[in-house]
Motif scaffolding. Sequence first.
Motif, PDB file in Angstrom:
ATOM      1  N   GLU A 221     -82.654  46.130  28.619  1.00 56.35           N
ATOM      2  CA  GLU A 221     -81.351  46.697  28.091  1.00 56.35           C
ATOM      3  C   GLU A 221     -80.431  47.470  28.715  1.00 56.35           C
ATOM      4  OE1 GLU A 221     -77.899  48.627  25.744  1.00 56.35           O
ATOM      5  OE2 GLU A 221     -79.780  46.600  25.003  1.00 56.35           O
ATOM      6  N   LEU A 222     -81.208  47.842  30.332  1.00 57.51           N
ATOM      7  CA  LEU A 222     -80.676  48.540  31.245  1.00 57.51           C
ATOM      8  C   LEU A 222     -79.685  47.545  31.997  1.00 57.51           C
ATOM      9  CD1 LEU A 222     -83.697  50.772  32.516  1.00 57.51           C
ATOM     10  CD2 LEU A 222     -81.325  51.247  31.096  1.00 57.51           C
ATOM     11  N   HIS A 223     -80.155  46.250  32.333  1.00 58.11           N
ATOM     12  CA  HIS A 223     -79.351  44.886  32.401  1.00 58.11           C
ATOM     13  C   HIS A 223     -79.832  44.359  31.958  1.00 58.11           C
ATOM     14  CE1 HIS A 223     -78.605  43.214  35.914  1.00 58.11           C
ATOM     15  NE2 HIS A 223     -78.817  41.367  35.607  1.00 58.11           N
ATOM     16  N   ARG A 224     -78.790  43.960  31.204  1.00 60.87           N
ATOM     17  CA  ARG A 224     -78.029  42.905  30.359  1.00 60.87           C
ATOM     18  C   ARG A 224     -77.092  41.299  30.523  1.00 60.87           C
ATOM     19  NH1 ARG A 224     -76.107  45.668  24.951  1.00 60.87           N
ATOM     20  NH2 ARG A 224     -74.825  46.706  26.349  1.00 60.87           N
ATOM     21  N   ASN A 225     -77.535  40.459  30.070  1.00 59.28           N
ATOM     22  CA  ASN A 225     -76.147  39.902  30.093  1.00 59.28           C
ATOM     23  C   ASN A 225     -74.644  39.868  29.620  1.00 59.28           C
ATOM     24  OD1 ASN A 225     -75.053  37.217  30.752  1.00 59.28           O
ATOM     25  ND2 ASN A 225     -76.205  36.280  29.777  1.00 59.28           N
ATOM     26  N   CYS A 226     -73.681  40.308  30.187  1.00 58.66           N
ATOM     27  CA  CYS A 226     -72.810  41.705  29.661  1.00 58.66           C
ATOM     28  C   CYS A 226     -71.678  40.532  28.742  1.00 58.66           C
ATOM     29  CB  CYS A 226     -71.898  42.162  30.279  1.00 58.66           C
ATOM     30  SG  CYS A 226     -73.141  43.865  30.857  1.00 58.66           S
ATOM     31  N   SER A 227     -72.076  39.212  29.238  1.00 59.52           N
ATOM     32  CA  SER A 227     -70.818  37.479  28.633  1.00 59.52           C
ATOM     33  C   SER A 227     -71.092  37.842  27.326  1.00 59.52           C
ATOM     34  CB  SER A 227     -71.007  36.897  29.412  1.00 59.52           C
ATOM     35  OG  SER A 227     -72.258  36.243  29.106  1.00 59.52           O
ATOM     36  N   PHE A 228     -72.491  38.280  27.102  1.00 55.86           N
ATOM     37  CA  PHE A 228     -72.330  37.672  25.638  1.00 55.86           C
ATOM     38  C   PHE A 228     -72.056  39.251  25.003  1.00 55.86           C
ATOM     39  CE2 PHE A 228     -75.193  34.282  27.363  1.00 55.86           C
ATOM     40  CZ  PHE A 228     -74.802  33.500  26.544  1.00 55.86           C
ATOM     41  N   VAL A 229     -72.207  40.250  25.684  1.00 55.74           N
ATOM     42  CA  VAL A 229     -71.192  42.073  24.026  1.00 55.74           C
ATOM     43  C   VAL A 229     -69.783  42.459  24.484  1.00 55.74           C
ATOM     44  CG1 VAL A 229     -71.776  43.905  25.237  1.00 55.74           C
ATOM     45  CG2 VAL A 229     -73.389  42.200  25.903  1.00 55.74           C
ATOM     46  N   ILE A 230     -69.696  42.650  23.507  1.00 55.83           N
ATOM     47  CA  ILE A 230     -68.283  42.700  23.292  1.00 55.83           C
ATOM     48  C   ILE A 230     -67.716  44.038  23.949  1.00 55.83           C
ATOM     49  CG2 ILE A 230     -66.983  42.954  21.637  1.00 55.83           C
ATOM     50  CD1 ILE A 230     -68.497  41.422  19.371  1.00 55.83           C
ATOM     51  N   ARG A 231     -67.170  43.779  25.043  1.00 55.42           N
ATOM     52  CA  ARG A 231     -66.160  44.998  25.377  1.00 55.42           C
ATOM     53  C   ARG A 231     -64.946  45.391  24.421  1.00 55.42           C
ATOM     54  NH1 ARG A 231     -63.539  43.482  31.174  1.00 55.42           N
ATOM     55  NH2 ARG A 231     -62.346  42.569  29.557  1.00 55.42           N
ATOM     56  N   PRO A 232     -65.657  47.352  24.623  1.00 58.58           N
ATOM     57  CA  PRO A 232     -64.459  47.446  23.810  1.00 58.58           C
ATOM     58  C   PRO A 232     -62.860  47.496  24.766  1.00 58.58           C
ATOM     59  CG  PRO A 232     -66.360  49.129  24.184  1.00 58.58           C
ATOM     60  CD  PRO A 232     -66.254  47.652  24.794  1.00 58.58           C
ATOM     61  N   ALA A 233     -62.220  47.165  23.282  1.00 53.30           N
ATOM     62  CA  ALA A 233     -60.976  46.985  23.964  1.00 53.30           C
ATOM     63  C   ALA A 233     -60.004  48.131  25.055  1.00 53.30           C
ATOM     64  CB  ALA A 233     -60.060  46.893  23.180  1.00 53.30           C
ATOM     65  N   ASP A 234     -60.075  49.145  25.117  1.00 53.43           N
ATOM     66  CA  ASP A 234     -59.699  50.357  25.725  1.00 53.43           C
ATOM     67  C   ASP A 234     -60.729  50.691  27.466  1.00 53.43           C
ATOM     68  OD1 ASP A 234     -62.134  51.139  24.608  1.00 53.43           O
ATOM     69  OD2 ASP A 234     -60.869  53.198  23.668  1.00 53.43           O
ATOM     70  N   LEU A 235     -62.281  49.559  27.112  1.00 55.47           N
ATOM     71  CA  LEU A 235     -62.743  50.083  28.547  1.00 55.47           C
ATOM     72  C   LEU A 235     -62.241  49.153  29.820  1.00 55.47           C
ATOM     73  CD1 LEU A 235     -65.237  51.177  29.229  1.00 55.47           C
ATOM     74  CD2 LEU A 235     -66.186  48.779  28.888  1.00 55.47           C
ATOM     75  N   ASN A 236     -61.624  49.905  30.414  1.00 58.13           N
ATOM     76  CA  ASN A 236     -61.479  49.392  31.962  1.00 58.13           C
ATOM     77  C   ASN A 236     -62.387  48.998  33.111  1.00 58.13           C
ATOM     78  OD1 ASN A 236     -59.685  47.833  34.219  1.00 58.13           O
ATOM     79  ND2 ASN A 236     -58.997  50.283  34.693  1.00 58.13           N
TER      80      ASN A 236
ATOM     81  N   LEU B  69     -93.349  41.125  29.610  1.00 58.45           N
ATOM     82  CA  LEU B  69     -93.639  40.830  28.554  1.00 58.45           C
ATOM     83  C   LEU B  69     -91.631  40.416  27.695  1.00 58.45           C
ATOM     84  CD1 LEU B  69     -95.327  38.256  26.959  1.00 58.45           C
ATOM     85  CD2 LEU B  69     -95.892  40.100  25.933  1.00 58.45           C
ATOM     86  N   PRO B  70     -91.317  42.350  27.515  1.00 58.73           N
ATOM     87  CA  PRO B  70     -90.232  41.631  26.920  1.00 58.73           C
ATOM     88  C   PRO B  70     -89.169  41.963  27.265  1.00 58.73           C
ATOM     89  CG  PRO B  70     -91.379  43.698  25.924  1.00 58.73           C
ATOM     90  CD  PRO B  70     -92.879  42.952  27.387  1.00 58.73           C
ATOM     91  N   LEU B  71     -88.990  41.344  28.766  1.00 56.38           N
ATOM     92  CA  LEU B  71     -88.435  41.373  29.538  1.00 56.38           C
ATOM     93  C   LEU B  71     -87.930  39.241  29.542  1.00 56.38           C
ATOM     94  CD1 LEU B  71     -85.745  41.667  31.045  1.00 56.38           C
ATOM     95  CD2 LEU B  71     -86.902  41.716  33.130  1.00 56.38           C
ATOM     96  N   TYR B  72     -89.701  38.651  29.657  1.00 53.13           N
ATOM     97  CA  TYR B  72     -90.484  37.741  30.299  1.00 53.13           C
ATOM     98  C   TYR B  72     -89.755  37.023  28.699  1.00 53.13           C
ATOM     99  CZ  TYR B  72     -92.424  33.254  29.640  1.00 53.13           C
ATOM    100  OH  TYR B  72     -92.962  32.139  29.414  1.00 53.13           O
ATOM    101  N   ILE B  73     -89.859  37.263  27.609  1.00 52.98           N
ATOM    102  CA  ILE B  73     -89.443  37.264  25.819  1.00 52.98           C
ATOM    103  C   ILE B  73     -88.277  36.919  25.916  1.00 52.98           C
ATOM    104  CG2 ILE B  73     -89.813  37.268  23.299  1.00 52.98           C
ATOM    105  CD1 ILE B  73     -92.349  38.325  24.019  1.00 52.98           C
TER     106      ILE B  73
ATOM    107  N   HIS C 109     -84.499  34.117  25.008  1.00 49.80           N
ATOM    108  CA  HIS C 109     -83.106  34.705  24.564  1.00 49.80           C
ATOM    109  C   HIS C 109     -83.054  35.093  23.135  1.00 49.80           C
ATOM    110  CE1 HIS C 109     -82.161  31.727  28.324  1.00 49.80           C
ATOM    111  NE2 HIS C 109     -81.937  30.992  26.847  1.00 49.80           N
ATOM    112  N   PHE C 110     -84.156  36.452  23.297  1.00 55.08           N
ATOM    113  CA  PHE C 110     -84.355  37.038  22.248  1.00 55.08           C
ATOM    114  C   PHE C 110     -83.103  38.319  23.155  1.00 55.08           C
ATOM    115  CE2 PHE C 110     -88.383  36.172  19.997  1.00 55.08           C
ATOM    116  CZ  PHE C 110     -87.414  35.343  19.786  1.00 55.08           C
TER     117      PHE C 110
END
Length: 487
Positions: free
Chosen positions: A48-63, A312-316, A321-322
Motif C-alpha cells: 500500500e505504501l508503494h502501488r501501481n498508481c496507473s490502476f488507481v482512480i485519481r480524485p478529480a480535485d487532486l493536483n 511474501l505478500p509483496l511477491y504475490i 497481481h493481487f
Amino acid sequence: MRSSLAPGIRLITSFSRDSWSGFILFLTFLFYTTYHLSRKPISIVKSELHRNCSFVIRPADLNVTSNDTWCDWAPFDQDNYQTLFGVLDNSFLVAYAIGMFFSGIFGERLPLRYYLSFGMLMSGLFTCLFGLGYYWDIHSLGYYAFVQVMNGLMQTTGWPAVVACVGNWFGKGKRGFIMGVWNSHTSVGNILGSLIAGVFVSSQWGMSFIVPGLIIASAGILCFFFLVEKPEDVNCSPPQHHIVQENGETEPLLQNGNCSINSAISTETPEIVQEHSEAISFYGALCIPGVVEFSLCLMFAKLVSYTFLYWLPLYISNVAHFRAKEAGDMSTLFDVGGILGGIMAGLVSDFTGGRASTCCVMLIAAAPMLFVYNYVGQKSLGITIGMLLLCGGLVNGPYALITTAVSADLGTHESLRGNSRALSTVTAIIDGTGSIGAALGPLLAGLISPSGWNNVFYMLISADILACLFLTRLVFKEIKGWCGRIP
C-alpha cells in the motif's frame, strides 16, 4: 527465593484448585501470539505504501505532478522503494538480533512477569507510533527506521521469557509434540496480524499498526496480573527433566506433581534447585553439546522463514497481481502450513528421538519445493494454495522445532545437572543467532529482488542447504545411536 505472586493469581488462588500447567501453556501461547501479531503489519502495508498508481482512480480535485507515484506514501514513492523497505525490515531485525543475546541474560536475572509485561507494553507503544505516522503525516524514513529499531529491541523480551516460563513448568516427556502445538502461536500471530492489518490497509493503513499495538499492550497488562513464573510460587512441585521412573519411562510433559494451592507453601525446595541456582554464563551455555550446531542451522532456516514473512505478500502482489488485502490473505496459507509442519516435526522427532534428523529431512525436502513454487506456484489458485501450505510446513517445521523443543532440551541438558536457569540464556543464544539470519534474509531479498524474483528463490534454496549441512554431525550421531539399538 520465590518470585512475588501476581495480583490476579492471588485472587485465583482463593477459589481455584485446578492444575496450573494448562493455564500457563495457554497464557504463554497468547502472549507470544501477540508478539508476532504486532510484527506482521509491515509486510501487509508495504504493497500500500508503494502501488501501481496507473490502476488507481485519481480524485478529480487532486493536483499531482506524477501519474505513476501520486498514490504512494513518500518516501516510498521512489524507484528504490524495495531498498527502503529493506531498511525498515533490517532496522527491526538487526536490533532484534543484537538485543536477543542480551535479553536472555536479563531474563535469567529479572522476574519474568515484570520483564514480559514491560516488553509487551513498550512493543505496543512503538507499534502504535509507526501507525501514527499516517495520521501525523510523517514522511521521514528516519522516523520509521527509529521506531522499528526500538520495537525490535522491545520484542526481544518475548521469546526467552516465554520459553523459560514453559521450561519452569514442564518436564521433557513428549516435549516435541506439545511444543509443536504450542509453537503454532508464531503462525497464529502471523495469520491474525495479516487479517487485522488487511482490514484497514486499503483505507487507513495507520490502523493496521495501531490495533495490533493496542492488542499486545493489553496482553502485557494481562501478563502482569496473571502470569505464574514457577510451580513453587503456587505450591506445585517442579518438573524433573532427567529423572527416569522405575518403569523406565521419562516423566510426562504435563505431569507436574502435586499442587495444593491454598495450603501453606512448603519451605523445603527440591535439592536439585538449591544446589544449582546460579545463572549460567554466556560461554557456559555455548559449551552445551549441540547449542552451536542448532544455532547456526537456525540462522539459515530463519533467513528463509523471515524472508517469506516480510516479502511474501509483496511477491504475490507483484507476480499474481493481487491487491494488497488479497495478497495478505493469501500469504496466511504459508503460516497455516507452518502450524501443521511444526506439529508434524514435533511428532516425528518424539517418535524417532532424532531432533536433528527430523530438521535435516524437512530442510532437504524444502529446497526443491521452493524451486517448484517459484516456477509453477502462480499457475492456478489451487496450485498456489497447495504450494503455500507445503512450503510453509517444510520451511517452518524445522524452525519451530529448534526454537521450542530443541531449545528446551538443551536448556535442561543433563550436563547442567538440573540448573534450569540456563534455559533463558540458551534460548536467547539459539534464537539470537537465528535472528542474524532473519535480518539478512529480508535485506538480501530487498537487494536481489530488483534483478528478478528467481534470484531471490535461489538465495533461499542455498540457505536451506546450508542449514542442513550444519546438522551433519548431530544427524550422524543420532544415526549411530539408532544403529546401536538394533540387536
